[in-house]
Design an enzyme around this catalytic site. Structure first.
Site, PDB file in Angstrom:
ATOM      1  N   VAL A 217       0.801  -0.954   0.008  1.00  0.00           N
ATOM      2  CA  VAL A 217       0.063  -0.030   0.074  1.00  0.00           C
ATOM      3  C   VAL A 217       0.878   1.163  -0.027  1.00  0.00           C
ATOM      4  CG1 VAL A 217      -1.864   1.199   0.927  1.00  0.00           C
ATOM      5  CG2 VAL A 217      -1.904  -1.347   1.383  1.00  0.00           C
ATOM      6  N   THR A 259      -9.391   4.936  -4.273  1.00  0.00           N
ATOM      7  CA  THR A 259      -8.242   5.222  -3.329  1.00  0.00           C
ATOM      8  C   THR A 259      -7.591   4.166  -2.427  1.00  0.00           C
ATOM      9  OG1 THR A 259      -9.889   6.193  -1.745  1.00  0.00           O
ATOM     10  CG2 THR A 259      -8.846   7.659  -3.495  1.00  0.00           C
ATOM     11  N   GLY A 260      -8.115   2.924  -2.607  1.00  0.00           N
ATOM     12  CA  GLY A 260      -7.681   1.944  -1.641  1.00  0.00           C
ATOM     13  C   GLY A 260      -8.008   1.650  -0.173  1.00  0.00           C
ATOM     14  N   LYS A 261      -9.430   1.915  -0.189  1.00  0.00           N
ATOM     15  CA  LYS A 261     -10.063   1.529   1.152  1.00  0.00           C
ATOM     16  C   LYS A 261      -9.809   0.120   1.545  1.00  0.00           C
ATOM     17  CE  LYS A 261     -13.665   3.881  -0.261  1.00  0.00           C
ATOM     18  NZ  LYS A 261     -13.208   4.372  -1.409  1.00  0.00           N
ATOM     19  N   THR A 262     -10.298  -0.620   0.634  1.00  0.00           N
ATOM     20  CA  THR A 262     -10.633  -2.186   0.761  1.00  0.00           C
ATOM     21  C   THR A 262      -9.007  -2.626   1.058  1.00  0.00           C
ATOM     22  OG1 THR A 262     -12.345  -2.199  -0.392  1.00  0.00           O
ATOM     23  CG2 THR A 262     -11.313  -4.394   0.101  1.00  0.00           C
ATOM     24  N   HIS A 398       3.022  -0.562  -8.672  1.00  0.00           N
ATOM     25  CA  HIS A 398       2.454  -1.185  -9.893  1.00  0.00           C
ATOM     26  C   HIS A 398       3.468  -1.655 -11.126  1.00  0.00           C
ATOM     27  CE1 HIS A 398      -1.386  -1.257  -8.061  1.00  0.00           C
ATOM     28  NE2 HIS A 398      -1.158  -0.061  -7.801  1.00  0.00           N
ATOM     29  N   HIS A 480     -10.638  24.649 -33.152  1.00  0.00           N
ATOM     30  CA  HIS A 480     -11.365  24.621 -32.020  1.00  0.00           C
ATOM     31  C   HIS A 480     -10.140  24.438 -31.149  1.00  0.00           C
ATOM     32  CE1 HIS A 480     -14.571  23.887 -29.026  1.00  0.00           C
ATOM     33  NE2 HIS A 480     -13.863  23.164 -28.377  1.00  0.00           N
ATOM     34  N   GLU A 481      -9.411  23.435 -31.211  1.00  0.00           N
ATOM     35  CA  GLU A 481      -8.382  22.942 -30.140  1.00  0.00           C
ATOM     36  C   GLU A 481      -7.242  23.915 -30.096  1.00  0.00           C
ATOM     37  OE1 GLU A 481      -8.721  20.690 -28.154  1.00  0.00           O
ATOM     38  OE2 GLU A 481     -10.540  19.971 -28.918  1.00  0.00           O
ATOM     39  N   HIS A 484      -8.342  26.546 -27.679  1.00  0.00           N
ATOM     40  CA  HIS A 484      -7.919  26.229 -26.210  1.00  0.00           C
ATOM     41  C   HIS A 484      -6.598  26.645 -26.038  1.00  0.00           C
ATOM     42  CE1 HIS A 484     -11.766  24.944 -24.963  1.00  0.00           C
ATOM     43  NE2 HIS A 484     -11.822  23.849 -26.123  1.00  0.00           N
TER      44      HIS A 484
END
Length: 682
Positions: A217, A259-262, A398, A480-481, A484
């Site tokens: 964890v 988020t890793g509660k279990t 991971h 369009h992009e 932005h």
């Protein structure tokens, strides 16, 4: 192994212990030969079905001595010759013929039986009377006819067959439920339909099944440190009890999904080396009344038998919502009864029993206050999305099974900088997607480019290579992009640009721009205004370069509207409305606004004014920078994907002194390590 585990696993564990030489480690004894294995249940069922079918056929099969006649045969062969003694009408649809003893002279056996079918009794009586009149039989010598109702064994079985099948299916299902429920329940007791009140919690053996440790964890050091106290108590309770301290009875693990509660709960059980009972909140409530409270009682009874142990209730908001909301009937009554039983059980067991209850939820704001008070769930542990350092730690975890030649330290830092706002589940998905992409291209190693593609896949969706845009649509998306990108490039508080693409992705994304936002928790009015202007850049660019506007800015307009309403109604950033906040998470189900109609009109006017202000500012900016927008759009049409380096070559560096999160967390570390290597070599 503790006695509680023998009670839980039943005789199966005892048999294994005997085969190993007994729990005390005595000498191995020669086991007697095992009895013959009985036939499997499916073979018995098939055999019984075939046997029952054969018996039913034999019962309903007509008699071998019986011979069916037609009316004409009956009249010419028996009635006209005077051989008929009497007739019996059976069940009003069949006539049984009884012959005189003289019929033996015609070669007919006495065991031979004759019958014929009739359509109706009235028609049969008319035909018989007509035939006897034609034969001139006197009234006193006419053939007697009797009526009889008979129910054969086969017919009776056919009548009761649906009921028998229903009873058999019920018994079979109850045995199947008993076989599955006897070992699947928390206590491993009582099966069948009568075991529906048993808890469905799954027990994990700390010796073989809970392999997750705190080293697995990452990214939540504060939560790990807080929950470590439960582990220390379960390992060595006397160190706390001798000072008069008691361990908290429970802890709520709250946070966004993924988020890793279990994972935290499993790691707690794995570190403490105690049994771990896992159950979902929705498994307590069934269609039967009283099942939920019964399962809660059985869960805590099993936990006390296996103490010290950990109970983990996932998604506790399924039964723990605040009482008195949404009416008081139907399933709501059952849910409240289950919650009441849970409150009683958590008050009932003492801290000296060494049972810890952990619960996970994404909605801690809707839980009942009685559930959160001290003495029940004492600790409230918030597990939020990780920051950039936490993401780097999670990537290291991971990346271990991933086969790659990249520098693990540098790769984890870079990927952490490229994935702001990602949860632990998202990070795991990115690593898995990168491995899938590399395998799809038949690579031997997963390289950095595969991870970047995986991040794009998770953020924007899969590339839609089959979606071919027309030249007009592609040009519109490019401008369009570009709007932005250029708007964000010249706005100081806009997020730094990383990549712009006009390749269609996902369900509706025809193009997208990827930014690198900071892990920021406070935003000023100027920062929110710059963000709104950057979001409106695509719509403004379409207005400048084309005669009309398109539906491509639908998602942008939704974001801008939400940001504007949040400034006015939540954050109190509007002068006319004032420093007021109308946000109340506890009152989501209310059907009226917490302000008057006059205030609602004022809020709508101020939101519209705020959006128009941002729109006019963006229009002025992109009109002044029209040539830059043209350059970026043309480069997009040529390359389809452009990076931050391409933007710097076209427009130069941003006119602000900025250090992006990528520069600060990735490039700085690389520079420092390079300098360190130079000093060593010198």
């Amino acid at each position: 192994m503790p006695k509680a585990f023998e009670d839980f696993f039943g005789n199966g564990n005892k048999q294994q212990q005997q085969q190993r030489g007994g729990p005390e480690g005595g000498k191995r004894q020669r086991q007697p030969p095992l009895p013959e294995t009985p036939s499997p249940p499916n073979a018995n069922i098939i055999l019984g079905t075939l046997l029952g079918t054969y018996v039913l056929y034999k019962i309903t099969e007509p008699s071998e001595n019986g011979r069916e006649l037609t009316w004409q045969t009956f009249r010419t062969s028996f009635l006209n010759k005077g051989m008929v003694d009497r007739l019996v009408v059976v069940n009003r649809d069949m006539v049984r013929v009884y012959l005189r003893p003289e019929a033996v002279s015609l070669g007919i056996s006495r065991q031979q039986q004759f019958y014929f079918s009739i359509g109706s009794v009235a028609s049969f009586e008319n035909n018989l009377e007509k035939a006897q009149n034609e034969l001139g039989i006197p009234s006193n010598e006419r053939i007697p006819v009797t009526f009889r109702d008979e129910v054969g064994l086969g017919n009776a079985f056919i009548h009761f067959a649906p009921t028998l099948l229903l009873i058999g299916a019920f018994m079979y299902l109850s045995r199947r439920v008993g076989g599955a429920g006897g070992g699947g329940g928390a206590g491993g007791q009582g099966g069948g339909i009568f075991g529906i009140g048993k808890s469905k919690a799954k027990m994990f053996n700390q010796e073989s099944q809970v392999k997750v440790k705190f080293k697995d964890v990452a990214g939540a050091d504060e939560a790990k440190e807080e929950i470590m106290e439960f582990v220390k108590f379960l390992k060595n309770p006397t160190a706390y009890e001798r000072l008069g301290a008691t361990i908290p009875k429970g802890a709520i693990l709250s946070g966004p999904p993924g988020t890793g509660k279990t994972l935290f709960a499993k790691a707690t059980a794995g570190e403490a080396g105690v049994p771990f009972l896992s159950v979902s909140g929705s498994e307590f409530v069934e269609m039967f009344v009283g099942v939920g409270p019964s399962r809660v009682r059985d869960l805590f009874a099993t936990a006390k038998k296996n103490a010290p142990c950990i109970i983990f209730v996932d998604e506790i908001d399924a039964i723990g919502k605040a009482r008195g909301k949404g009416g008081s009937f139907g399933s709501n009554d059952e849910r409240e009864s289950t919650l009441n039983q849970l409150l009683v059980e958590m008050d009932g067991f003492d801290s000296s029993e060494h049972v810890v209850v952990l619960a996970g939820t994404n909605r801690s704001d809707v839980l009942d206050p009685a559930l959160l008070r001290p003495g029940r769930f004492d600790r409230h542990i918030a597990i939020d999305r990780p920051d950039i350092g936490g993401r780097a730690q999670i990537f290291k975890v991971h990346l271990k099974p991933i086969k790659t030649h990249e520098n693990m330290e540098q790769l984890s830092r870079k990927l952490a900088a490229l994935t702001p706002g990602f949860s632990g589940a998202d990070i795991r998905n990115v690593c898995n997607e990168a491995a899938l992409i590399a395998a799809r291209h038949l690579k031997d190693q997963v390289d950095e480019h595969d991870f970047e593609q995986a991040i794009e896949r998770v953020i924007a969706g899969l590339e839609k290579k089959s979606r071919v845009l027309s030249p007009e649509e592609k040009k519109t998306v490019a401008y369009h992009e570009a709007g932005h990108a250029v708007a964000g490039w010249y706005l100081q508080h806009a997020d730094p640009l990383l990549k712009v693409s006009i390749i269609p992705r996902g369900v509706a994304a025809l193009g997208y721009a990827q930014y690198l936002p900071k892990d920021q928790y406070l935003y000023s009015v100027k920062q929110m205004l710059d963000r709104m202007c950057m979001t409106l850049g695509g719509r403004v660019s379409e207005q400048i370069f084309f005669d009309t506007i398109t539906t491509g800015a639908h998602d942008d307009l939704q974001k801008v509207t939400k940001m504007a309403y949040a400034q006015v109604t939540v954050y109190g950033m509007n002068e006319k409305v004032g420093p007021m906040s109308f946000d109340d998470p506890q009152a989501e189900q209310q059907f009226q606004k917490p302000f008057s109609e006059q205030t609602a009109t004022l809020i709508d006017d101020e939101v519209r004014s705020l959006v128009n202000q941002a729109y006019d500012r963006t229009l002025q900016l992109l009109t002044e920078r029209k040539e830059e927008v043209e350059k970026v759009a043309q480069l997009l049409l040529q390359k389809e994907v452009i990076s931050r380096e391409d933007m710097e070559q076209l427009l130069g560096r941003r006119p602000f002194n900025e250090i992006t999160i990528y520069d600060e967390y990735v490039q700085k570390k690389v520079t420092y390590s390079y300098r360190f290597l130079l000093e060593i070599s010198w």
